[in-house]
Design an enzyme around this catalytic site. Structure first.
Site, short mmCIF file in Angstrom:
data_model
loop_
_atom_site.label_atom_id
_atom_site.label_comp_id
_atom_site.label_asym_id
_atom_site.label_seq_id
_atom_site.Cartn_x
_atom_site.Cartn_y
_atom_site.Cartn_z
N LYS A 212 0.85 -1.19 0.00
CA LYS A 212 0.00 0.00 0.00
C LYS A 212 0.89 1.24 0.00
CE LYS A 212 -1.68 3.06 2.78
NZ LYS A 212 -1.83 4.23 1.91
N GLU A 288 10.14 1.35 10.44
CA GLU A 288 11.10 2.45 10.22
C GLU A 288 10.31 3.73 10.45
OE1 GLU A 288 14.20 2.02 9.58
OE2 GLU A 288 14.32 0.01 8.73
N CYS A 322 13.82 11.08 6.01
CA CYS A 322 13.67 10.55 7.36
C CYS A 322 14.93 10.75 8.19
CB CYS A 322 13.25 9.09 7.31
SG CYS A 322 14.15 8.15 6.12
N GLU A 419 10.38 16.20 15.26
CA GLU A 419 10.84 16.39 13.88
C GLU A 419 9.85 17.27 13.12
OE1 GLU A 419 11.00 12.99 11.27
OE2 GLU A 419 9.08 12.24 11.96
P1 TAP Z 1 2.20 8.06 8.22
O1 TAP Z 1 1.09 8.98 8.40
O2 TAP Z 1 2.59 7.18 9.34
O3 TAP Z 1 1.88 7.20 6.92
C1 TAP Z 1 2.70 6.17 6.44
C2 TAP Z 1 1.85 5.15 5.74
O4 TAP Z 1 0.99 4.51 6.67
C3 TAP Z 1 0.92 5.75 4.67
O5 TAP Z 1 0.85 4.85 3.59
C4 TAP Z 1 -0.39 5.83 5.43
O6 TAP Z 1 -1.54 5.86 4.60
C5 TAP Z 1 -0.34 4.56 6.22
N1 TAP Z 1 -1.27 4.52 7.36
C6 TAP Z 1 -1.84 5.55 8.03
N2 TAP Z 1 -2.65 5.08 9.00
C7 TAP Z 1 -2.60 3.73 8.96
C8 TAP Z 1 -3.20 2.68 9.70
N3 TAP Z 1 -4.04 2.91 10.71
N4 TAP Z 1 -2.93 1.41 9.36
C9 TAP Z 1 -2.08 1.12 8.37
N5 TAP Z 1 -1.48 2.08 7.61
C10 TAP Z 1 -1.72 3.37 7.90
O7 TAP Z 1 3.53 8.81 7.85
P2 TAP Z 1 3.72 9.84 6.68
O8 TAP Z 1 3.10 11.13 7.06
O9 TAP Z 1 3.29 9.23 5.42
O10 TAP Z 1 5.31 9.96 6.62
C11 TAP Z 1 6.01 10.81 7.44
C12 TAP Z 1 6.66 10.06 8.58
O11 TAP Z 1 7.35 8.92 8.11
C13 TAP Z 1 7.68 10.88 9.28
O12 TAP Z 1 7.51 10.75 10.66
C14 TAP Z 1 9.01 10.28 8.87
O13 TAP Z 1 10.04 10.43 9.78
C15 TAP Z 1 8.65 8.87 8.68
N6 TAP Z 1 9.56 8.22 7.76
C16 TAP Z 1 10.47 7.39 8.29
C17 TAP Z 1 11.38 6.80 7.45
C18 TAP Z 1 12.37 5.87 8.04
S1 TAP Z 1 13.24 5.04 7.03
N7 TAP Z 1 12.50 5.71 9.30
C19 TAP Z 1 11.36 7.03 6.08
C20 TAP Z 1 10.42 7.89 5.58
C21 TAP Z 1 9.51 8.48 6.43
P3 TAP Z 1 -2.13 7.22 3.95
O14 TAP Z 1 -1.93 7.02 2.52
O15 TAP Z 1 -3.58 7.29 4.31
O16 TAP Z 1 -1.37 8.36 4.54
#
Ligand code: TAP
Length: 517
Positions: A212, A288, A322, A419
């Site tokens: 997804k 992650e 990230c 962050e």
């Molecule tokens: P999230 O809001 O956590 O979203 C990540 C993914 O999870 C999206 O595909 C999201 O779907 C999905 N998701 C949301 N709620 C869910 C649930 N209840 N069950 C299953 N999946 C669900 O994060 P983001 O805003 O996309 O990304 C930013 C964050 O990611 C930052 O905190 C960043 O630090 C972190 N990040 C970490 C890394 C590593 S390698 N540690 C790399 C990149 C990013 P939707 O499509 O609906 O949003």
């Protein structure tokens, strides 16, 4: 129709028609783009079971690029059944490991052939500057598939000298086996690269997958689906269900036939996912998550290098990185000079159309993210941090934020703890020679993803690298990530590794066999 197909698949009957789909067509970056916008299940592009769609937006002009299928719980179930069949009864489960590697090499070659198209899609969907999209977003995705393709026929067990049941003898050996159907949920900051980091290790280990992608950036994942069929992957090995996290993501985390979940995203969602994985079927999980990575700059550093990498540590990919340095600690005697130079350099950055080859800084990924960054800035000002540069939405269409710099940030401030995930440099001054003090502040956060140190004193560098409680430490460099080296955090930045040999462990299980003779 849906249940009929599941029944057919479970009986081993191929339900697929010859591969064709109705592409979205458009001109961008002086090329004719053709790409899918439906769910990719069992090597076919299909509508959502209830025909729902959502819009995906170009963040550089706020226009709708196209509609994309919005998957349902039923769609996830269908994708999982196809992946399960492919794993248990399909050709994939019986394939020689080396042949599996060859398929992955072929897929990487196709990604390379289509790299300009993929990079263009990444730019219009995520706002990544095209030159970076080509080199990093797509380039590293290709490298990752090639790296893990090479691992397919090198996944080995051990023979173990256990005590013999005398007078008989025993032989114990371990086998490294794939887990089965794996779920992968990815964020929006490096859409294709996050897919590649997780999926390539997952496939090399011999699993099948339901992915997804983030709802705001689905397009490169779907284009990738087209290349999967062209590479000759058997049906059901790779499935991509676009849609929301709360419906599609949650259904994957809850599914009893998904045996492992690889997740990259926020710490908050990571915690709920871990709970769902536990409560559903205790599926294996790797997370992650977020970071607040410290970068410590000592006065004995190579100053110009520290400026160059200090900027890169924060503003790379418009801060949507990230491992971005979430806080820079600069030693007192060079602090003011450092701040003056970074302001000067930031003011030279060209903000604008990410497709333009001279642009340094593109738009933020989507509107909600831009709004959260503006809130972050407001919080910083209200709590007394000093805003010395930027801080506003740029005066042009699109979700552009001026590169921003704060100084005078203290440990207990929100800006010292949380962050931003955006182009916001957060600088703190530390006392001359106070190595212990700066290490304490650097580690005084709930995250532990990455870290960095700049000094020309090798003894100090090694001591500080040992003392930093983070999964990665860069010394006199930053963002130097490579497919061959493991990547992943400590503390609330999660657990489990992407990349390198260690990533394979996330997608394998070990069986010990004991023979008596
Ligand atoms: P999230 O809001 O956590 O979203 C990540 C993914 O999870 C999206 O595909 C999201 O779907 C999905 N998701 C949301 N709620 C869910 C649930 N209840 N069950 C299953 N999946 C669900 O994060 P983001 O805003 O996309 O990304 C930013 C964050 O990611 C930052 O905190 C960043 O630090 C972190 N990040 C970490 C890394 C590593 S390698 N540690 C790399 C990149 C990013 P939707 O499509 O609906 O949003």
């Amino acid at each position: 129709e849906f249940f009929k197909r599941v029944v057919l698949i479970s009986r081993g009957v191929s339900t697929s028609k010859p591969f064709e789909y109705t592409p979205v067509e458009m001109v961008a970056n002086e090329m004719n783009l053709k790409f899918p916008n439906q769910l990719f299940i069992n090597n076919e592009f299909v509508d959502a079971s209830n025909n729902a769609t959502f819009d995906t937006i170009n963040p550089s002009n706020e226009e709708v690029i196209c509609k994309v299928a919005k998957g349902t719980k039923d769609d996830v179930d269908y994708a999982v059944q196809c992946a399960k069949y492919a794993f248990e009864q399909g050709e994939w489960g019986r394939m020689n490991a080396r042949d599996r590697g060859n398929l992955m090499y072929k897929l990487a070659d196709l990604m390379e052939e289509h790299k300009e198209e993929l990079a263009t899609l990444e730019t219009i969907d995520s706002g990544a500057v095209y030159t970076l999209a080509l080199k990093t977003h797509i380039g590293m995705s290709i490298d990752t598939f090639r790296y893990f393709a090479g691992w397919c026929d090198k996944v080995q067990g051990k023979t173990i000298p256990i005590n013999h049941a005398r007078p008989n003898k025993n032989l114990t050996y371990t086998k490294r086996e794939p887990i089965g159907v794996c779920g992968i949920i990815t964020p929006w900051n490096y859409p294709l690269m996050m897919l590649a980091w997780k999926m390539s290790a997952c496939l090399a280990a011999g699993n099948t997958v339901v992915l997804k992608p983030a709802m705001v950036t689905p397009l490169t994942s779907l284009k990738f689906g087209e290349l999967v069929v062209k590479a000759g992957f058997p049906e059901g090995v790779i499935n991509i269900v676009t849609g929301s996290g709360s419906v599609v993501g949650q259904a994957i985390a809850d599914h009893p036939d998904v045996k492992k979940l690889g997740f990259t995203g926020s710490t908050a969602v990571g915690k709920t996912i871990m709970e769902s994985c536990a409560m559903s079927n205790l599926k294996k999980v790797s997370l992650e998550l977020g970071g607040k990575s410290p970068l410590i700059i000592f006065s004995d550093c190579d100053f110009d290098r520290a400026i160059k990498y200090g900027l890169n540590s924060v503003f790379f990919n418009k801060g949507e990185n990230c491992i971005a340095a979430g806080r820079l600690f600069v030693e007192e005697s060079i602090h003011d000079k450092f701040v003056a130079r970074v302001i000067e350099e930031v003011q030279k950055m060209k903000i604008g159309d990410p497709m333009d080859r001279s642009t340094d800084h593109g738009p933020q990924n989507h509107k909600a993210h831009l709004d959260s960054l503006l809130d972050y800035i407001k919080t910083g000002v209200n709590e007394g941090a000093k805003l010395v540069c930027g801080g506003k939405r740029a005066d042009m269409p699109g979700y552009f934020l001026e590169p921003t710099i704060f100084t005078d940030v203290e440990d207990e401030m929100f800006l010292g703890q949380e962050e931003s995930f955006g182009p916001i440099m957060v600088i703190s001054k530390f006392k001359e020679n106070d190595v212990e003090g700066v290490l304490y502040s650097a580690n005084n956060v709930k995250y532990g993803l990455a870290s960095g140190v700049f000094t020309q004193d090798i003894n100090k560098a090694l001591r500080v690298a040992d003392g930093l409680d983070a999964g990665t430490c860069f010394v006199n460099t930053y963002n130097k990530t490579d497919v061959a080296s493991s990547f992943g955090g400590f503390k609330q930045s999660g657990f489990g590794k992407d990349l390198g040999e260690e990533a394979l462990n996330e997608y394998l299980k070990t069986k010990a066999v004991t023979v008596e003779y």
